[in-house]
Design a protein around this motif. Structure first.
Motif, PDB file in Angstrom:
ATOM      1  N   ALA A 103       0.978  -1.233  -0.243  1.00 52.25           N
ATOM      2  CA  ALA A 103      -0.471   0.120   0.328  1.00 52.25           C
ATOM      3  C   ALA A 103       0.583   1.549   0.426  1.00 52.25           C
ATOM      4  CB  ALA A 103      -0.935   0.140   1.315  1.00 52.25           C
ATOM      5  N   PRO A 104       0.442   2.375  -0.691  1.00 54.45           N
ATOM      6  CA  PRO A 104       0.975   3.816  -0.632  1.00 54.45           C
ATOM      7  C   PRO A 104       1.245   4.064   1.128  1.00 54.45           C
ATOM      8  CG  PRO A 104      -0.686   3.641  -2.091  1.00 54.45           C
ATOM      9  CD  PRO A 104      -0.916   2.918  -1.586  1.00 54.45           C
ATOM     10  N   ILE A 105       2.464   4.892   0.774  1.00 53.75           N
ATOM     11  CA  ILE A 105       2.199   5.144   2.433  1.00 53.75           C
ATOM     12  C   ILE A 105       2.457   7.104   2.104  1.00 53.75           C
ATOM     13  CG2 ILE A 105       3.413   3.078   3.152  1.00 53.75           C
ATOM     14  CD1 ILE A 105       6.275   4.294   3.224  1.00 53.75           C
ATOM     15  N   ILE A 106       3.101   8.519   3.125  1.00 55.52           N
ATOM     16  CA  ILE A 106       3.160   9.277   3.053  1.00 55.52           C
ATOM     17  C   ILE A 106       3.656  10.236   4.472  1.00 55.52           C
ATOM     18  CG2 ILE A 106       1.008  10.122   1.023  1.00 55.52           C
ATOM     19  CD1 ILE A 106      -0.490  10.855   3.618  1.00 55.52           C
ATOM     20  N   ASN A 107       4.642  10.775   4.393  1.00 55.08           N
ATOM     21  CA  ASN A 107       5.210  11.615   5.014  1.00 55.08           C
ATOM     22  C   ASN A 107       4.409  12.713   5.683  1.00 55.08           C
ATOM     23  OD1 ASN A 107       6.426  12.563   6.519  1.00 55.08           O
ATOM     24  ND2 ASN A 107       8.187  14.132   5.468  1.00 55.08           N
ATOM     25  N   GLU A 108       3.580  12.959   6.927  1.00 56.65           N
ATOM     26  CA  GLU A 108       3.116  14.155   7.113  1.00 56.65           C
ATOM     27  C   GLU A 108       3.606  14.947   8.903  1.00 56.65           C
ATOM     28  OE1 GLU A 108      -1.330  15.361   7.982  1.00 56.65           O
ATOM     29  OE2 GLU A 108      -0.514  14.374   9.405  1.00 56.65           O
ATOM     30  N   ASN A 109       4.180  16.185   8.910  1.00 60.61           N
ATOM     31  CA  ASN A 109       5.501  15.643   9.991  1.00 60.61           C
ATOM     32  C   ASN A 109       6.191  14.696  10.330  1.00 60.61           C
ATOM     33  OD1 ASN A 109       4.092  18.859   9.890  1.00 60.61           O
ATOM     34  ND2 ASN A 109       1.616  17.962   9.889  1.00 60.61           N
ATOM     35  N   GLY A 110       7.316  13.984   9.436  1.00 63.72           N
ATOM     36  CA  GLY A 110       7.744  13.645   9.859  1.00 63.72           C
ATOM     37  C   GLY A 110       7.663  12.204   9.952  1.00 63.72           C
ATOM     38  N   ASN A 111       6.127  11.734  10.188  1.00 62.75           N
ATOM     39  CA  ASN A 111       5.958  10.887  10.547  1.00 62.75           C
ATOM     40  C   ASN A 111       5.372   9.820   9.473  1.00 62.75           C
ATOM     41  OD1 ASN A 111       5.666  11.075  13.142  1.00 62.75           O
ATOM     42  ND2 ASN A 111       4.395  12.472  13.112  1.00 62.75           N
ATOM     43  N   ILE A 112       5.819   8.276   9.419  1.00 59.48           N
ATOM     44  CA  ILE A 112       5.090   7.311   8.359  1.00 59.48           C
ATOM     45  C   ILE A 112       3.086   7.394   8.855  1.00 59.48           C
ATOM     46  CG2 ILE A 112       4.889   5.504   6.997  1.00 59.48           C
ATOM     47  CD1 ILE A 112       7.977   5.819   7.165  1.00 59.48           C
ATOM     48  N   TRP A 113       2.471   7.602   7.414  1.00 59.16           N
ATOM     49  CA  TRP A 113       0.730   6.776   6.872  1.00 59.16           C
ATOM     50  C   TRP A 113       0.917   6.006   6.170  1.00 59.16           C
ATOM     51  CZ3 TRP A 113      -1.668   8.034  11.571  1.00 59.16           C
ATOM     52  CH2 TRP A 113      -1.633   8.903  12.599  1.00 59.16           C
ATOM     53  N   VAL A 114       0.063   4.694   6.801  1.00 62.14           N
ATOM     54  CA  VAL A 114      -0.742   4.097   5.156  1.00 62.14           C
ATOM     55  C   VAL A 114      -1.379   4.788   4.948  1.00 62.14           C
ATOM     56  CG1 VAL A 114      -0.804   1.909   4.664  1.00 62.14           C
ATOM     57  CG2 VAL A 114       0.771   1.964   6.824  1.00 62.14           C
ATOM     58  N   VAL A 115      -1.855   5.227   3.328  1.00 64.49           N
ATOM     59  CA  VAL A 115      -3.201   5.091   2.881  1.00 64.49           C
ATOM     60  C   VAL A 115      -3.255   3.630   2.549  1.00 64.49           C
ATOM     61  CG1 VAL A 115      -2.903   7.700   3.645  1.00 64.49           C
ATOM     62  CG2 VAL A 115      -1.312   6.742   1.183  1.00 64.49           C
ATOM     63  N   ASP A 116      -4.318   3.211   2.745  1.00 66.15           N
ATOM     64  CA  ASP A 116      -4.575   1.688   2.334  1.00 66.15           C
ATOM     65  C   ASP A 116      -6.328   1.932   1.512  1.00 66.15           C
ATOM     66  OD1 ASP A 116      -5.005  -0.431   0.555  1.00 66.15           O
ATOM     67  OD2 ASP A 116      -4.358  -1.361   2.069  1.00 66.15           O
ATOM     68  N   ALA A 117      -7.067   2.939   0.240  1.00 64.60           N
ATOM     69  CA  ALA A 117      -7.980   2.692   0.418  1.00 64.60           C
ATOM     70  C   ALA A 117      -9.113   2.057  -0.258  1.00 64.60           C
ATOM     71  CB  ALA A 117      -7.832   4.338  -1.082  1.00 64.60           C
ATOM     72  N   GLY A 118      -8.193   0.951  -0.263  1.00 65.61           N
ATOM     73  CA  GLY A 118      -8.519  -0.380  -1.360  1.00 65.61           C
ATOM     74  C   GLY A 118      -9.842  -1.198  -0.234  1.00 65.61           C
ATOM     75  N   PHE A 119      -9.883  -0.965   1.276  1.00 67.73           N
ATOM     76  CA  PHE A 119     -10.354  -1.704   2.084  1.00 67.73           C
ATOM     77  C   PHE A 119     -11.212  -0.424   3.156  1.00 67.73           C
ATOM     78  CE2 PHE A 119      -6.171  -4.202   1.370  1.00 67.73           C
ATOM     79  CZ  PHE A 119      -7.098  -5.463   1.248  1.00 67.73           C
ATOM     80  N   GLN A 120     -12.141  -0.135   2.492  1.00 66.72           N
ATOM     81  CA  GLN A 120     -12.876   0.604   3.470  1.00 66.72           C
ATOM     82  C   GLN A 120     -13.965   0.431   2.876  1.00 66.72           C
ATOM     83  OE1 GLN A 120     -13.327   5.286   2.161  1.00 66.72           O
ATOM     84  NE2 GLN A 120     -11.105   4.503   0.502  1.00 66.72           N
ATOM     85  N   GLY A 121     -14.659   0.382   4.529  1.00 65.76           N
ATOM     86  CA  GLY A 121     -16.301  -0.342   4.747  1.00 65.76           C
ATOM     87  C   GLY A 121     -16.237  -0.489   6.284  1.00 65.76           C
ATOM     88  N   ARG A 122     -17.556  -0.965   6.441  1.00 66.02           N
ATOM     89  CA  ARG A 122     -17.639  -1.723   8.086  1.00 66.02           C
ATOM     90  C   ARG A 122     -16.352  -2.492   8.466  1.00 66.02           C
ATOM     91  NH1 ARG A 122     -22.915  -4.677  10.503  1.00 66.02           N
ATOM     92  NH2 ARG A 122     -22.028  -4.230  12.657  1.00 66.02           N
ATOM     93  N   ASN A 123     -15.800  -2.177   9.570  1.00 63.95           N
ATOM     94  CA  ASN A 123     -14.508  -2.012   9.711  1.00 63.95           C
ATOM     95  C   ASN A 123     -13.618  -2.456   9.219  1.00 63.95           C
ATOM     96  OD1 ASN A 123     -15.938  -3.639  12.485  1.00 63.95           O
ATOM     97  ND2 ASN A 123     -17.099  -5.367  11.239  1.00 63.95           N
ATOM     98  N   GLY A 124     -13.556  -1.601   8.196  1.00 63.84           N
ATOM     99  CA  GLY A 124     -12.305  -1.487   6.951  1.00 63.84           C
ATOM    100  C   GLY A 124     -11.538  -0.519   7.331  1.00 63.84           C
ATOM    101  N   ILE A 125     -10.557  -0.466   6.377  1.00 59.63           N
ATOM    102  CA  ILE A 125      -9.384   0.839   6.659  1.00 59.63           C
ATOM    103  C   ILE A 125      -9.800   1.841   6.257  1.00 59.63           C
ATOM    104  CG2 ILE A 125      -7.459   1.213   6.105  1.00 59.63           C
ATOM    105  CD1 ILE A 125      -6.467  -1.064   5.840  1.00 59.63           C
ATOM    106  N   ASN A 126     -10.708   3.218   7.269  1.00 56.05           N
ATOM    107  CA  ASN A 126     -11.244   3.972   6.821  1.00 56.05           C
ATOM    108  C   ASN A 126     -10.956   5.412   6.964  1.00 56.05           C
ATOM    109  OD1 ASN A 126     -14.008   2.480   5.839  1.00 56.05           O
ATOM    110  ND2 ASN A 126     -14.305   1.824   8.005  1.00 56.05           N
ATOM    111  N   GLU A 127      -9.215   4.860   7.346  1.00 53.43           N
ATOM    112  CA  GLU A 127      -8.763   6.465   7.286  1.00 53.43           C
ATOM    113  C   GLU A 127      -7.315   6.390   6.650  1.00 53.43           C
ATOM    114  OE1 GLU A 127      -9.453   7.367  10.893  1.00 53.43           O
ATOM    115  OE2 GLU A 127      -9.423   5.855  12.012  1.00 53.43           O
ATOM    116  N   PRO A 128      -6.487   7.064   6.856  1.00 52.76           N
ATOM    117  CA  PRO A 128      -4.870   6.774   7.442  1.00 52.76           C
ATOM    118  C   PRO A 128      -4.342   6.089   8.517  1.00 52.76           C
ATOM    119  CG  PRO A 128      -5.038   8.663   6.396  1.00 52.76           C
ATOM    120  CD  PRO A 128      -6.421   8.508   6.905  1.00 52.76           C
ATOM    121  N   ARG A 129      -3.412   5.140   8.851  1.00 57.63           N
ATOM    122  CA  ARG A 129      -3.170   4.391   9.612  1.00 57.63           C
ATOM    123  C   ARG A 129      -1.745   4.618  10.038  1.00 57.63           C
ATOM    124  NH1 ARG A 129      -6.683  -0.698  11.319  1.00 57.63           N
ATOM    125  NH2 ARG A 129      -8.491   0.042  10.867  1.00 57.63           N
ATOM    126  N   THR A 130      -1.089   3.707  11.224  1.00 60.26           N
ATOM    127  CA  THR A 130       0.172   4.172  11.408  1.00 60.26           C
ATOM    128  C   THR A 130       0.785   2.862  10.974  1.00 60.26           C
ATOM    129  OG1 THR A 130      -0.526   2.782  13.882  1.00 60.26           O
ATOM    130  CG2 THR A 130       0.106   4.709  13.535  1.00 60.26           C
TER     131      THR A 130
END
Length: 245
Positions: A103-130
């Motif tokens: 999955a893609p990752i981005i850098n925000e203020n020196g911190n890594i966040w995973v942005v995996d938009a392929g699993f949105q939904g109930r009990n899914g990944i609906n926001e950036p995660r560590t």
């Protein structure tokens, strides 16, 4: 004096304070999205899940397209996180057929966040995660061990296209991960770039200063079409237009 006026007098800009992240040994620097006035939440919400068929596409293909979008639309140098599952992963029925995920990752203020938009939904990944939370989502609450660039035994396993063994020279771990530049497409490309050879041992030189258009086209044709569409090549023309942008 207003802060912005002080910056102007000093000949500085807000981007001076960007907290970039360097990825070694790739000689790659991840842009601090905050220095561009962006947030991880804004980027996540803007990820294309219409053209990119998240329910039927291969993760490496959609990840390459999203990375391309970040670069094209915002001029961001981002990264990706690869996770390699071990044989123990077969205990998890939900993901038992997977040997890796990316999955893609981005850098925000020196911190890594995973942005995996392929699993949105109930009990899914609906926001950036560590990266830790992201790993736990796919691995029964467990965090993976990082693969270091000099650990050639683990890197060579990427050629096998199979789950990693339960036990390696580096111990017993539920999974392994590696953070790489956004230009790396698949595990095979990753292994070649680190080892300087292909699966047969033939020396190769892999350079990825930018996304390879041929790879982007191949990724798009698969990720932008449903299963039936792939048979008839319905996404080819749209993908030619996408790559040409």
């Amino acid at each position: 004096m207003k802060l912005i006026s002080l910056f102007a007098l000093m000949g500085l800009s807000i981007s001076v304070f960007a907290q970039e992240i360097k990825l070694n040994p790739f000689q790659w620097t991840m842009t601090d999205v905050a220095s561009r006035g962006l947030t991880k939440e804004t980027l996540f919400k803007g990820m294309d899940t219409d053209f990119v068929k998240t329910k039927s596409s291969i993760c490496s293909n959609r990840a390459l397209m999203w990375a391309n979008d970040f670069k094209r639309d915002h001029n961001l140098d981002t990264g990706k996180i690869f996770i390699f599952f071990t044989e123990k992963k077969n205990d998890d029925i939900k993901f038992k057929v997977w040997w890796y995920h990316v999955a893609p990752i981005i850098n925000e203020n020196g911190n890594i966040w995973v942005v995996d938009a392929g699993f949105q939904g109930r009990n899914g990944i609906n926001e950036p995660r560590t990266k830790e939370d992201w790993m736990k989502y796919f691995n029964q609450g467990q965090v993976c061990r990082e693969i270091k660039p000099h650990e050639t035994e683990l890197i060579e396993l990427m050629f096998s296209q199979q789950t990693y063994p339960k036990y390696t020279a580096y111990g017993n771990h539920p999974c392994y991960y590696m953070i790489v530049p956004h230009t790396i497409w698949t595990p095979n490309v990753l292994a070649q770039s680190l080892l300087g050879k292909d699966a047969s041992g033939k020396p190769v030189r892999v350079e990825r200063p930018a996304i390879v258009q041929r790879e982007l086209m191949e990724a798009c044709v698969e990720a932008a079409a449903g299963k039936i569409g792939r048979v008839f090549g319905s996404s080819k023309k749209k993908c030619e237009e996408y790559v040409a942008k």
